[in-house]
Design an enzyme around this catalytic site. Structure first.
Site, PDB file in Angstrom:
ATOM      1  N   SER A 403       0.900  -1.113   0.087  1.00 26.17           N
ATOM      2  CA  SER A 403      -0.060   0.239  -0.101  1.00 26.17           C
ATOM      3  C   SER A 403       0.795   1.167   0.092  1.00 26.17           C
ATOM      4  CB  SER A 403      -0.674   0.203   1.112  1.00 26.17           C
ATOM      5  OG  SER A 403      -1.595  -1.119   1.407  1.00 26.17           O
ATOM      6  N   HIS A 424      -1.766  -2.894  -7.108  1.00 28.64           N
ATOM      7  CA  HIS A 424      -2.280  -2.646  -5.649  1.00 28.64           C
ATOM      8  C   HIS A 424      -4.026  -2.722  -5.804  1.00 28.64           C
ATOM      9  CE1 HIS A 424      -3.248   0.755  -2.715  1.00 28.64           C
ATOM     10  NE2 HIS A 424      -3.061  -0.197  -1.904  1.00 28.64           N
ATOM     11  N   GLU A 436      -4.856  -0.646  -8.986  1.00 29.23           N
ATOM     12  CA  GLU A 436      -3.578   0.438  -9.182  1.00 29.23           C
ATOM     13  C   GLU A 436      -2.386  -0.250  -9.908  1.00 29.23           C
ATOM     14  OE1 GLU A 436      -3.975   4.618  -6.670  1.00 29.23           O
ATOM     15  OE2 GLU A 436      -3.134   2.789  -5.411  1.00 29.23           O
ATOM     16  N   ASN A 474      -4.399   6.441  -1.808  1.00 27.54           N
ATOM     17  CA  ASN A 474      -4.287   6.686  -0.499  1.00 27.54           C
ATOM     18  C   ASN A 474      -3.591   8.012  -0.238  1.00 27.54           C
ATOM     19  OD1 ASN A 474      -5.419   4.284   0.556  1.00 27.54           O
ATOM     20  ND2 ASN A 474      -3.625   2.946   0.421  1.00 27.54           N
TER      21      ASN A 474
HETATM   22  P1  NAD Z   1      -2.895  -9.689   6.719  1.00 27.07           P
HETATM   23  O1  NAD Z   1      -2.084  -9.298   7.959  1.00 27.07           O
HETATM   24  O2  NAD Z   1      -4.458  -9.847   7.036  1.00 27.07           O
HETATM   25  O3  NAD Z   1      -2.367 -11.118   5.925  1.00 27.07           O
HETATM   26  C1  NAD Z   1      -0.728 -11.078   5.797  1.00 27.07           C
HETATM   27  C2  NAD Z   1      -0.561 -12.557   5.633  1.00 27.07           C
HETATM   28  O4  NAD Z   1       0.610 -12.748   5.033  1.00 27.07           O
HETATM   29  C3  NAD Z   1      -0.967 -13.329   6.762  1.00 27.07           C
HETATM   30  O5  NAD Z   1      -1.707 -14.257   6.652  1.00 27.07           O
HETATM   31  C4  NAD Z   1       0.606 -13.839   7.343  1.00 27.07           C
HETATM   32  O6  NAD Z   1       0.412 -15.001   7.765  1.00 27.07           O
HETATM   33  C5  NAD Z   1       1.108 -13.779   5.660  1.00 27.07           C
HETATM   34  N1  NAD Z   1       2.420 -13.695   5.626  1.00 27.07           N
HETATM   35  C6  NAD Z   1       3.448 -12.706   6.535  1.00 27.07           C
HETATM   36  N2  NAD Z   1       4.671 -13.436   6.083  1.00 27.07           N
HETATM   37  C7  NAD Z   1       4.825 -14.305   5.403  1.00 27.07           C
HETATM   38  C8  NAD Z   1       5.609 -14.741   4.513  1.00 27.07           C
HETATM   39  N3  NAD Z   1       7.036 -14.346   4.584  1.00 27.07           N
HETATM   40  N4  NAD Z   1       5.343 -15.917   3.667  1.00 27.07           N
HETATM   41  C9  NAD Z   1       4.261 -16.027   3.387  1.00 27.07           C
HETATM   42  N5  NAD Z   1       3.061 -15.533   4.388  1.00 27.07           N
HETATM   43  C10 NAD Z   1       3.366 -14.549   4.885  1.00 27.07           C
HETATM   44  O7  NAD Z   1      -2.596  -8.542   5.833  1.00 27.07           O
HETATM   45  P2  NAD Z   1      -3.368  -7.712   4.614  1.00 27.07           P
HETATM   46  O8  NAD Z   1      -4.372  -6.805   4.989  1.00 27.07           O
HETATM   47  O9  NAD Z   1      -3.900  -8.910   3.631  1.00 27.07           O
HETATM   48  O10 NAD Z   1      -2.286  -6.903   3.818  1.00 27.07           O
HETATM   49  C11 NAD Z   1      -1.307  -7.379   3.114  1.00 27.07           C
HETATM   50  C12 NAD Z   1      -0.697  -6.495   2.233  1.00 27.07           C
HETATM   51  O11 NAD Z   1      -1.644  -5.733   1.332  1.00 27.07           O
HETATM   52  C13 NAD Z   1       0.273  -5.549   2.938  1.00 27.07           C
HETATM   53  O12 NAD Z   1       1.189  -5.100   2.170  1.00 27.07           O
HETATM   54  C14 NAD Z   1      -0.798  -4.255   2.810  1.00 27.07           C
HETATM   55  O13 NAD Z   1      -0.279  -2.996   2.828  1.00 27.07           O
HETATM   56  C15 NAD Z   1      -1.485  -4.570   1.446  1.00 27.07           C
HETATM   57  N6  NAD Z   1      -2.916  -3.677   1.174  1.00 27.07           N
HETATM   58  C16 NAD Z   1      -3.766  -4.065   2.208  1.00 27.07           C
HETATM   59  C17 NAD Z   1      -5.275  -3.394   2.139  1.00 27.07           C
HETATM   60  C18 NAD Z   1      -6.098  -3.708   3.287  1.00 27.07           C
HETATM   61  O14 NAD Z   1      -6.910  -2.924   3.078  1.00 27.07           O
HETATM   62  N7  NAD Z   1      -6.027  -4.784   4.421  1.00 27.07           N
HETATM   63  C19 NAD Z   1      -5.503  -2.779   1.073  1.00 27.07           C
HETATM   64  C20 NAD Z   1      -4.418  -2.727  -0.074  1.00 27.07           C
HETATM   65  C21 NAD Z   1      -3.167  -3.300   0.230  1.00 27.07           C
END
Ligand code: NAD
Ligand code: COA
Length: 643
Positions: A403, A424, A436, A474
């Site tokens: 993000s 994104h 994005e 964002n």
């Molecule tokens: P989340 O915490 O729900 O999920 C992350 C997952 O990644 C977890 O299940 C964790 O076990 C896994 N993980 C961590 N390290 C790992 C590794 N080395 N190998 C394999 N799996 C691994 O987080 P999220 O909200 O899904 O966010 C994930 C990404 O997406 C982040 O970069 C976040 O900034 C981005 N993002 C989030 C949103 C949102 O609204 N939540 C929107 C757009 C982008």
């Protein structure tokens, strides 16, 4: 190319319209059809007429490009009337979509037949107008008032089978459409002719029906659906001619409105966005097998979306337990679709059979595309790409869903960096339309093209963004929230600001939206930046989070919430916590609050454009409309703030 050709099949004249790409009803089409109705009436050998279209669709509606210009004769209502008044019955033979004016022409015909894949509808309200050629007057006569209200106020087209049930068409045909329509026309000559639609009786509805319909159609600031409803009601209470005059007047009035201009702007922006000129002639790489790293909120949504589009998925997580949790998250998405009646049990099983979980990166050796969605921490992400660099094919596209982090830093040291790109997605990723697409300076054109092709496959709206903190969406969100906090420090009530943005057309204001999503994510990000020594002034949100107010999940954020209730209540504790920061007691009318915040978004948008982060103002508008709930009928912040 000839616009209209006529061939004879015995006593049936077959009129074929060919006006690529979508047989839009231009001035030439209107004139051509009008003249043909005259000419065929005069031809003693013709007993019925079939109207069919070449190309991908039946007439897809008025030519939207002519909407911004003065109307030119013959007007569409006269063309529809002329076809209806023809002595020889016309049969509309529909494939693709019969939309707007296209469906109105079909209603002028004595019969309508369609292939099973066809759709019919009156989407005018989605362009800020109402049907202008009898859609609100003929439809209730053809299919009843209730069906007309639903069709016209929602703007949503109906598939052929449903249209048949609703009485909007007479038959669904199989095999060759033209042949079937000619047969239908011939058979109809032997039977009793139905009345022309304009002569059919109407069932007036009681007042409470209209009140309920009004409530269902109302959306803040969006005029067209209610004006359409009024027009249908008027049509049920007056003569055909008076109703037509009223409809036309409303149509012309709305056509010139800001709302219609805004919706046309979004319409054309949406059609331009998926095909950027710079990618013309560049083939995307094929994507069949997709690796998703991380099965949390985003990873599961991305996996679900890609699977739904027919791709095979390998979901990588940290350990067996996390794999199981990730697969469960994906399963929940398909369970939801089953519950809503969108997917069968069999379909669900088939979807899940194409999603495999693993802890072993080596399983990604044959993946065409890998999308990383692990924690938002640079170290964790870099470690993931180090693994991917080792195991993936050199031509596999490798993407990050970060993000805020700099994609260049994430990809540092990756072999074949031209295959790396930011994709994104927005949460929930299987639902939100926006994508994005963030190339780095090294991203190859065909990798960028693959990002756009993926968006098409996933039915998402792609917008290319450059690299800066928060990309387009964002970054504007941050400015919007900051500016809303400035108003709070000036004494404007939090609830007034939220109400102002709802009044403008957002579903939620900036503060209630934060309470729903949680204030802690942005807080942690600011804290991270502070820990790195960046100067990030303390926000009002920081004060609330430090006091344990992270939003609805902690029982309160900007507002208080009673247990188990989502109703936002003004919070005395918040007033106390923020008292020292409130320097004024300003009162602003709601429209001024909204105008101020939209102008702030547009100012950030202008900076984004100047820095080359966005390529066109329309792209910024699409980001806001498809990712951040900006009301479509306001066109997006750049359109709304144009000089
Ligand atoms: P989340 O915490 O729900 O999920 C992350 C997952 O990644 C977890 O299940 C964790 O076990 C896994 N993980 C961590 N390290 C790992 C590794 N080395 N190998 C394999 N799996 C691994 O987080 P999220 O909200 O899904 O966010 C994930 C990404 O997406 C982040 O970069 C976040 O900034 C981005 N993002 C989030 C949103 C949102 O609204 N939540 C929107 C757009 C982008
Ligand atoms: N007037 C003018 N141009 C139109 C148009 C219209 N009503 N509808 C589509 N177009 C143009 C698009 O801008 C696009 O042009 P481009 O190739 O130069 O970019 C082209 O036709 C193809 O449209 P697209 O939407 O990409 O095609 P599709 O095959 O995916 O979808 C339709 C076809 C007909 C379903 C879709 O175009 C549509 O819904 N059009 C709007 C119909 C409408 O709202 N009519 C009511 C008007 S009152």
């Amino acid at each position: 190319m000839t616009l209209l050709t006529v061939r004879r099949d015995g006593e049936i004249a077959v009129v074929t319209l060919d006006n690529p790409p979508v047989n839009a009803i231009s001035e030439a089409v209107r004139k051509g059809l009008y003249d043909l109705a005259e000419r065929l009436d005069e031809d003693p050998e013709v007993r019925a007429v079939v109207l069919v279209c070449a190309g991908r669709t039946f007439l897809a509606g008025a030519d939207v490009r002519e909407f911004g210009q003065p109307p030119v004769e013959p007007h569409l209502p006269d063309v529809v009337d002329r076809i209806e008044a023809a002595e020889k019955p016309w049969v509309a033979a529909i494939h693709g979509a019969a939309l707007g004016g296209g469906f109105e022409i079909a209603m002028g015909c004595r019969f309508r037949v369609a292939v099973e894949s066809a759709r019919v509808g009156l989407p005018e309200v989605t362009l800020g107008v109402i049907p202008g050629a009898s859609g609100t007057v003929r439809t209730p006569r053809l299919a009843g008032v209730e069906a007309a209200v639903e069709l016209v106020t929602s703007g949503k087209p109906l598939a052929a089978a449903k249209a048949l049930d609703a009485g909007l068409i007479d038959a669904v045909v199989s095999g060759d459409l033209e042949t079937a329509a000619v047969e239908f026309a011939r058979a109809s000559l032997a039977a009793e002719m139905p009345l022309p639609v304009s002569k059919r009786p109407l069932q007036p509805m009681p007042d409470d029906f209209w009140q309920a319909a009004r409530k269902a159609a109302a959306r803040a600031g969006h005029k067209a659906p209610l004006r359409a409803l009024d027009s249908i009601r008027f049509a049920t209470e007056t003569s055909f001619a008076a109703a037509m005059a009223h409809e036309r007047e409303t149509f012309l009035d709305l056509r010139a409105s800001d709302e219609a201009a805004a919706l046309r702007h979004v319409f054309f922006a949406e059609r331009a966005a998926p095909k950027p000129a710079a990618l013309k002639g560049i083939d995307p790489r094929p994507v069949k097998l997709v690796g998703v790293i991380g099965g949390g909120t985003m990873g599961a949504g991305i996996a679900g979306a890609c699977r739904e589009a027919g791709m095979e998925i390998i979901l990588i997580e940290r350990d067996a337990e996390a794999v199981a949790r990730g697969l469960d998250n994906v399963a929940k998405i398909f369970d939801g679709a089953v519950k809503r009646g969108k997917l069968t049990e069999k379909g669900r099983a088939e979807r899940m059979a194409g999603v495999r979980g693993s802890t072993d990166y080596a399983d990604l050796a044959q993946a065409d595309l890998v999308i990383e969605a692990v924690f938002e921490e640079i170290g964790v992400k870099r470690a993931v790409f180090a693994e991917l660099g080792r195991v993936c094919r050199p031509d596999a596209v490798l993407a990050t869903n970060t993000s805020y982090l700099d994609p260049r830093a994430i990809a540092e040291g990756l072999p074949n960096p031209e295959r790396f790109i930011g994709l994104h997605f927005f949460s929930p990723a299987h639902i939100m339309k926006l994508l994005e697409i963030v190339p780095t300076p090294e991203t190859a054109p065909e990798v960028l093209a693959t990002g756009f092709a993926l968006a098409r496959a996933l039915n998402k709206m792609p917008v290319q963004a450059g690299i800066c903190e928060g990309f387009i969406g964002n970054r504007i969100l941050k400015r919007y929230r900051a500016e809303a906090e400035v108003l709070v420090t000036q004494g404007v009530a939090i609830s007034e600001i939220d109400a102002a943005m709802r009044g403008y057309g957002f579903r939620m204001g900036p503060f209630e939206a934060q309470d729903l999503g949680g204030l802690d994510i942005a807080f942690l990000q600011r804290e991270g930046a502070r820990a790195e020594g960046q100067h990030v002034p303390e926000t009002l949100g920081d004060i609330l989070v430090r006091a344990g107010r992270k939003g609805q999940k902690t029982g309160g954020g900007w507002y208080d919430y009673a247990e188990g209730d989502r109703a936002a209540l003004p919070s005395p504790q918040v007033a106390e916590l923020l008292a020292a920061r409130i320097v004024d007691a300003r009162e602003l009318p709601r429209p001024e609050i909204a105008a101020h915040l939209v102008a702030a978004m547009a100012a950030e948008g202008a900076a984004i454009l100047e820095e080359g982060i966005a390529q066109r103002p329309e792209d910024i508008d699409l980001v806001e409309v498809h990712g951040y709930g900006f009301p479509r009928w306001k066109g997006g912040p750049m359109f709304a703030s144009r000089g």
